[in-house]
Design a protein around this motif. Structure first.
Motif, PDB file in Angstrom:
ATOM      1  N   VAL A 136       7.193   4.900   1.788  1.00  8.87           N
ATOM      2  CA  VAL A 136       8.301   4.228   2.474  1.00  8.87           C
ATOM      3  C   VAL A 136       8.799   5.063   3.647  1.00  8.87           C
ATOM      4  CG1 VAL A 136      10.636   3.307   2.226  1.00  8.87           C
ATOM      5  CG2 VAL A 136       8.955   2.913   0.426  1.00  8.87           C
ATOM      6  N   PHE A 137       8.805   6.378   3.496  1.00  8.35           N
ATOM      7  CA  PHE A 137       9.156   7.223   4.652  1.00  8.35           C
ATOM      8  C   PHE A 137       8.111   7.056   5.757  1.00  8.35           C
ATOM      9  CE2 PHE A 137      11.819   9.902   1.697  1.00  8.35           C
ATOM     10  CZ  PHE A 137      13.017   9.649   2.351  1.00  8.35           C
ATOM     11  N   GLY A 138       6.841   6.891   5.359  1.00  6.27           N
ATOM     12  CA  GLY A 138       5.803   6.608   6.357  1.00  6.27           C
ATOM     13  C   GLY A 138       6.039   5.286   7.052  1.00  6.27           C
ATOM     14  N   LEU A 139       6.543   4.297   6.307  1.00  4.69           N
ATOM     15  CA  LEU A 139       6.888   2.998   6.904  1.00  4.69           C
ATOM     16  C   LEU A 139       8.027   3.154   7.902  1.00  4.69           C
ATOM     17  CD1 LEU A 139       6.854  -0.089   7.105  1.00  4.69           C
ATOM     18  CD2 LEU A 139       8.216  -0.180   5.007  1.00  4.69           C
ATOM     19  N   CYS A 140       9.059   3.909   7.538  1.00  3.43           N
ATOM     20  CA  CYS A 140      10.188   4.155   8.457  1.00  3.43           C
ATOM     21  C   CYS A 140       9.707   4.858   9.725  1.00  3.43           C
ATOM     22  CB  CYS A 140      11.256   5.008   7.772  1.00  3.43           C
ATOM     23  SG  CYS A 140      11.979   4.252   6.302  1.00  3.43           S
ATOM     24  N   THR A 141       8.736   5.771   9.547  1.00  7.32           N
ATOM     25  CA  THR A 141       8.165   6.483  10.694  1.00  7.32           C
ATOM     26  C   THR A 141       7.450   5.518  11.624  1.00  7.32           C
ATOM     27  OG1 THR A 141       7.877   8.475   9.346  1.00  7.32           O
ATOM     28  CG2 THR A 141       6.586   8.323  11.369  1.00  7.32           C
ATOM     29  N   PHE A 151       3.285  -2.835   9.865  1.00 10.51           N
ATOM     30  CA  PHE A 151       4.588  -2.370   9.397  1.00 10.51           C
ATOM     31  C   PHE A 151       5.501  -3.518   8.965  1.00 10.51           C
ATOM     32  CE2 PHE A 151       3.277   0.814  12.699  1.00 10.51           C
ATOM     33  CZ  PHE A 151       2.892   1.789  11.795  1.00 10.51           C
ATOM     34  N   THR A 152       5.465  -4.630   9.679  1.00  8.83           N
ATOM     35  CA  THR A 152       6.318  -5.769   9.319  1.00  8.83           C
ATOM     36  C   THR A 152       5.946  -6.314   7.948  1.00  8.83           C
ATOM     37  OG1 THR A 152       6.521  -6.332  11.666  1.00  8.83           O
ATOM     38  CG2 THR A 152       7.189  -8.003  10.081  1.00  8.83           C
ATOM     39  N   LYS A 153       4.636  -6.447   7.694  1.00 11.01           N
ATOM     40  CA  LYS A 153       4.175  -6.920   6.387  1.00 11.01           C
ATOM     41  C   LYS A 153       4.558  -5.926   5.296  1.00 11.01           C
ATOM     42  CE  LYS A 153       1.902 -10.814   7.238  1.00 11.01           C
ATOM     43  NZ  LYS A 153       2.263 -12.093   6.580  1.00 11.01           N
ATOM     44  N   ALA A 154       4.423  -4.647   5.609  1.00 12.23           N
ATOM     45  CA  ALA A 154       4.774  -3.617   4.624  1.00 12.23           C
ATOM     46  C   ALA A 154       6.257  -3.685   4.278  1.00 12.23           C
ATOM     47  CB  ALA A 154       4.423  -2.237   5.163  1.00 12.23           C
ATOM     48  N   LEU A 155       7.079  -3.990   5.285  1.00 12.02           N
ATOM     49  CA  LEU A 155       8.519  -4.115   5.049  1.00 12.02           C
ATOM     50  C   LEU A 155       8.818  -5.304   4.130  1.00 12.02           C
ATOM     51  CD1 LEU A 155      11.160  -2.726   5.918  1.00 12.02           C
ATOM     52  CD2 LEU A 155      11.319  -4.372   7.792  1.00 12.02           C
ATOM     53  N   GLU A 156       8.063  -6.392   4.298  1.00 13.59           N
ATOM     54  CA  GLU A 156       8.231  -7.556   3.418  1.00 13.59           C
ATOM     55  C   GLU A 156       7.858  -7.213   1.976  1.00 13.59           C
ATOM     56  OE1 GLU A 156       5.881 -10.693   5.033  1.00 13.59           O
ATOM     57  OE2 GLU A 156       7.005 -10.805   6.921  1.00 13.59           O
ATOM     58  N   VAL A 157       6.772  -6.472   1.810  1.00  9.27           N
ATOM     59  CA  VAL A 157       6.347  -6.067   0.469  1.00  9.27           C
ATOM     60  C   VAL A 157       7.377  -5.131  -0.154  1.00  9.27           C
ATOM     61  CG1 VAL A 157       4.560  -4.856  -0.845  1.00  9.27           C
ATOM     62  CG2 VAL A 157       3.908  -6.397   1.009  1.00  9.27           C
ATOM     63  N   LEU A 158       7.953  -4.257   0.662  1.00  6.89           N
ATOM     64  CA  LEU A 158       9.012  -3.368   0.161  1.00  6.89           C
ATOM     65  C   LEU A 158      10.194  -4.179  -0.355  1.00  6.89           C
ATOM     66  CD1 LEU A 158      10.246  -0.545  -0.205  1.00  6.89           C
ATOM     67  CD2 LEU A 158      11.038  -0.674   2.169  1.00  6.89           C
ATOM     68  N   GLY A 159      10.526  -5.264   0.337  1.00  9.51           N
ATOM     69  CA  GLY A 159      11.609  -6.140  -0.124  1.00  9.51           C
ATOM     70  C   GLY A 159      11.297  -6.746  -1.487  1.00  9.51           C
ATOM     71  N   ARG A 160      10.035  -7.121  -1.699  1.00 10.86           N
ATOM     72  CA  ARG A 160       9.639  -7.665  -2.999  1.00 10.86           C
ATOM     73  C   ARG A 160       9.731  -6.603  -4.087  1.00 10.86           C
ATOM     74  NH1 ARG A 160       4.293 -11.308  -2.562  1.00 10.86           N
ATOM     75  NH2 ARG A 160       4.664 -11.191  -4.804  1.00 10.86           N
ATOM     76  N   LEU A 161       9.351  -5.368  -3.750  1.00  8.20           N
ATOM     77  CA  LEU A 161       9.471  -4.267  -4.705  1.00  8.20           C
ATOM     78  C   LEU A 161      10.917  -4.094  -5.141  1.00  8.20           C
ATOM     79  CD1 LEU A 161       8.565  -1.677  -6.199  1.00  8.20           C
ATOM     80  CD2 LEU A 161       8.683  -0.475  -4.008  1.00  8.20           C
ATOM     81  N   GLU A 162      11.827  -4.176  -4.184  1.00  8.84           N
ATOM     82  CA  GLU A 162      13.252  -4.048  -4.494  1.00  8.84           C
ATOM     83  C   GLU A 162      13.729  -5.193  -5.383  1.00  8.84           C
ATOM     84  OE1 GLU A 162      16.219  -1.650  -3.245  1.00  8.84           O
ATOM     85  OE2 GLU A 162      14.383  -1.052  -4.279  1.00  8.84           O
TER      86      GLU A 162
END
Length: 714
Positions: free
Chosen positions: A246-251, A221-232
């Motif tokens: 992303v909702f799955g990541l929040c879950t 999840f932490t890595k996924a959050l970093e990738v989400l930041g790059r997407l933004e």
């Protein structure tokens, strides 16, 4: 917006049919225009999976001699048709019957194998194609091969495909890059996925969707959050799949704040449809973050609800302990004629387990049998859990033995079920069978195993599992395992060793662990140690009523009445009240709840009469009311009355009145079963010749022929 009829694909197909028949009957050689129509018609038939109509076209092609091995375009279209309709064997025959093949031929058959669960066939074809002199795989074929590796965890083959993409230069195609990021993510190679993301220029929203989905599914999840930041940072527009991921990541993070922000962003976006799949991911996120009311509001706003959205809201209620609400909502699901799937049944069975509602669980089990879902592993696991927690461990074992395939959850459920029932040898036998089946044990497995050792008092075996086997398997012991060891030493009467173990082990002990030692002091009458431990527990939780009761009973056993009085005074001073004892029993799918000295039940007079009769029958066998456990400030002559009508005695009496003589009686209690009731129920089981199962806050007690499965240690 113009509505498209549900049978549009049939209408479209039919409009081509007369023209095609005329062409086939009147032409010797195909014209270009008719060939295009035939190919187009076969494509529509394949996309709509209309196999029957597709076979009709195939027959017409055979009749007119246009389906020979030399007709490349028609045969490619037929391979595509049969592949998409799940007829890969027919597609295989057509492919290998061709005199000449092009890239489309290979691509069609490989895609068919991929979508029909044959990844090794995909890779075999890919390898064969690379050896053909005049053909080279293109980006679509390479992406198909990499996807096969991703879906089935074939990391070695995936890396070989990656190597080919680098040598051929196809790695710079977006399809290939997206497939590689997804493959590495799904194979738990986070570094590999990030290397592809960083080293190959050009990323679109599909690239990020692939890697975020893979990382979330693998728990990174932490890595996924970093990738989400790059997407933004790249300011790419999100699509429906992005929001679901992303909702799955929040879950996974249980990050309600982030979930609210993403939900707010989605509501402001006009290009994302709020369908049942997005809605289900939002419901799941709010449910796992503990916001069941918001999850229900989202569910109520859905225009259409499928089985996924219904199961999501049922699971949200289950996860938040709203078991009864989940079962009630299921009836509304049935009113909307939505058919449950295996996940729905698993949620329902686990809700029954939470309520210990054996009758409802039996009803759901019957529905599972009729619906044909009994062979699904997730359903079998839920059945084992439901029966074990509802007191029918024999039925749980029957389900376990009947399962053709078992995963680690299956084994854990059976091991922990036996342990919770105090059947330590049976639990360890299942554990040995798990090792023989080469199913790797995990953290939860050893909680059940060490708990089984604790019930048996097997100190040497317990320490072997803790220090040697867990270390060999690379499992780091946690608080639950160490607490089981404390219980094991206490069960063996090694209270000083248990205290030393707690002092020497570097772990943050909680109230449960110290209370385990305190309870052992009560059973073994070690008053001095008991007072020391009680001070520690009261310092950790000054308002823990269970500690006061245990300490009071400890002093009462030693006839230290002055200290009993002091504890009662301290409880009054801190306004600490003993939680009322509540017991319940299920009779013919109706739950009957009793509290001590209950006179609200419509049949209370018959119940009280039955209790008095039972107590009169067991007194000649040696039963003497244990008034030392009474904490109420009443006269001594009233203390016996307080004990006589404890909630579990009332529930058992009602069960004896209402159930046939051969049926076991199952009672659930919210508190620890008191010493007096335990002694009484042992003898009641003897005089009535009945099996009585009581589940208290600690464990199951199976009373049979004057004995209890706990061995008088609980």
């Amino acid at each position: 917006m113009r509505k498209i009829p549900a049978n549009a694909h049939l209408q479209t197909s039919t409009c081509f049919l007369p023209k095609t028949r005329v062409f086939f009957s009147n032409q010797t050689k195909p014209s270009l225009s008719c060939l295009e129509d035939t190919v187009k018609l076969l494509k529509i038939t394949a996309d709509t999976k209309n196999l029957k109509f597709g076979k009709t076209i195939h027959a017409l092609l055979i009749i007119t001699d246009q389906a020979t091995p030399n007709h490349l375009i028609q045969t490619n279209s037929l391979i595509n048709l049969y592949s998409k309709c799940g007829q890969t064997s027919t597609a295989h025959q057509l492919f290998y019957g061709m005199h000449k093949r092009n890239v489309v031929s290979w691509s069609g058959l490989m895609a068919g194998y991929l979508h029909n669960g044959a990844p090794l066939e995909v890779l075999r074809l890919f390898k064969t194609m690379t050896l053909v002199n005049d053909l080279r795989p293109n980006e679509y074929i390479l992406a198909t091969s990499i996807s096969a590796c991703a879906d089935y965890g074939l990391i070695i083959e995936g890396r070989l495909c990656h190597g080919y993409s680098l040598k051929s230069g196809l790695v710079f195609h977006q399809y290939v890059k997206n497939a590689l990021t997804y493959m590495y993510s799904m194979c738990s190679d986070v570094e590999g996925a990030l290397r592809v993301l960083n080293s190959i220029p050009g990323s679109d929203v599909f690239t990020y969707n692939s890697i975020i989905k893979g990382l979330v599914e693998q728990g990174y999840f932490t890595k996924a959050l970093e990738v989400l930041g790059r997407l933004e940072n790249e300011c790419l527009a999100w699509d429906t799949i992005t929001y679901v991921n992303v909702f799955g990541l929040c879950t996974g993070l249980k990050d309600l704040k982030l979930g609210l922000q993403v939900h707010n962003r989605m509501l402001k976006t006009t290009n994302v449809e709020f369908d049942e799949f997005v809605g289900s991911s939002i419901i799941d996120m709010y449910g796992k973050c503990g916001e069941i009311s918001i999850a229900r509001n989202v569910f109520d706003l859905l225009q259409t609800r499928n089985v996924v959205s219904w199961t999501s809201i049922l699971a949200a209620y289950l996860q938040n302990g709203c078991f009864e609400e989940a079962l009630i909502l299921f009836f509304h699901m049935e009113l909307e004629c939505v058919m449950p799937n295996e996940y729905t049944f698993a949620v329902l069975l686990n809700s029954c387990a939470g309520l210990t509602a054996l009758g409802h669980g039996n009803s759901v089990h019957a529905r599972v049998e009729k619906s044909g879902f009994k062979h699904h592993v997730i359903v079998g696991n839920a059945l084992i859990n439901m029966y074990a927690k509802s007191g029918n461990i024999e039925a749980a074992n029957e389900v376990f033995m009947g399962m053709a395939y078992r995963d680690y959850v299956t084994w854990n459920a059976m091991i922990c079920g036996y342990s919770h029932h105090g059947l330590g040898k049976e639990a360890l036998n299942v554990f040995q069978a798990m090792l023989a089946a080469e199913e790797p044990p995990n953290y939860v497995t050893f909680v059940g195993v060490l708990s089984a050792c604790a019930h048996l008092g097997w100190v040497r075996e317990g320490f072997y599992y803790l220090h040697q086997l867990m270390n060999q398997l690379g499992i780091e012991p946690g608080l639950e395992h160490y607490t089981c060891i404390v219980g094991l030493l206490c069960r063996a009467g090694l209270l000083e060793q248990a205290e030393n173990f707690m002092k020497s082990t570097r772990v943050k002990w909680d109230v449960v662990a110290w209370r385990t030692l305190l309870s052992a002091c009560h059973v073994h009458r070690n008053y001095r140690l008991g007072e020391r431990v009680a001070e520690i527990v009261m310092h950790m939780d000054p308002d823990d009523v269970g500690t006061y009761i245990l300490l009071s009973n400890l002093h009462a056993k030693a006839k230290r009445w002055d200290r009993v009085s002091r504890i009662r005074k301290a409880m009054r001073g801190r306004i600490i009240k003993k939680e009322p004892g509540v017991s319940w029993i299920e009779i013919r799918n109706s739950t009957h709840v009793f509290v001590s000295d209950d006179n609200k039940h419509p049949e209370f007079s018959q119940i009280y009469e039955k209790v008095r009769k039972l107590l009169d029958e067991i007194k000649p066998l040696g039963y003497v009311p244990n008034i030392a456990t009474v904490l109420h400030d009443v006269e001594e002559e009233h203390m016996e009355d307080c004990l006589s009508y404890h909630s579990e005695k009332l529930a058992i009496a009602y069960g004896l009145i209402k159930t046939p003589w051969e049926a076991p009686i199952r009672v659930i209690k919210n508190l620890r079963m008191c010493d007096d009731c335990h002694s009484a129920v042992k003898l009641i089981s003897k005089v009535t010749n009945r099996v009585i199962i009581v589940r208290d806050v600690n464990r199951f007690h199976c009373f049979r022929d004057g004995g209890c499965s706990c061995g008088d240690y609980w």
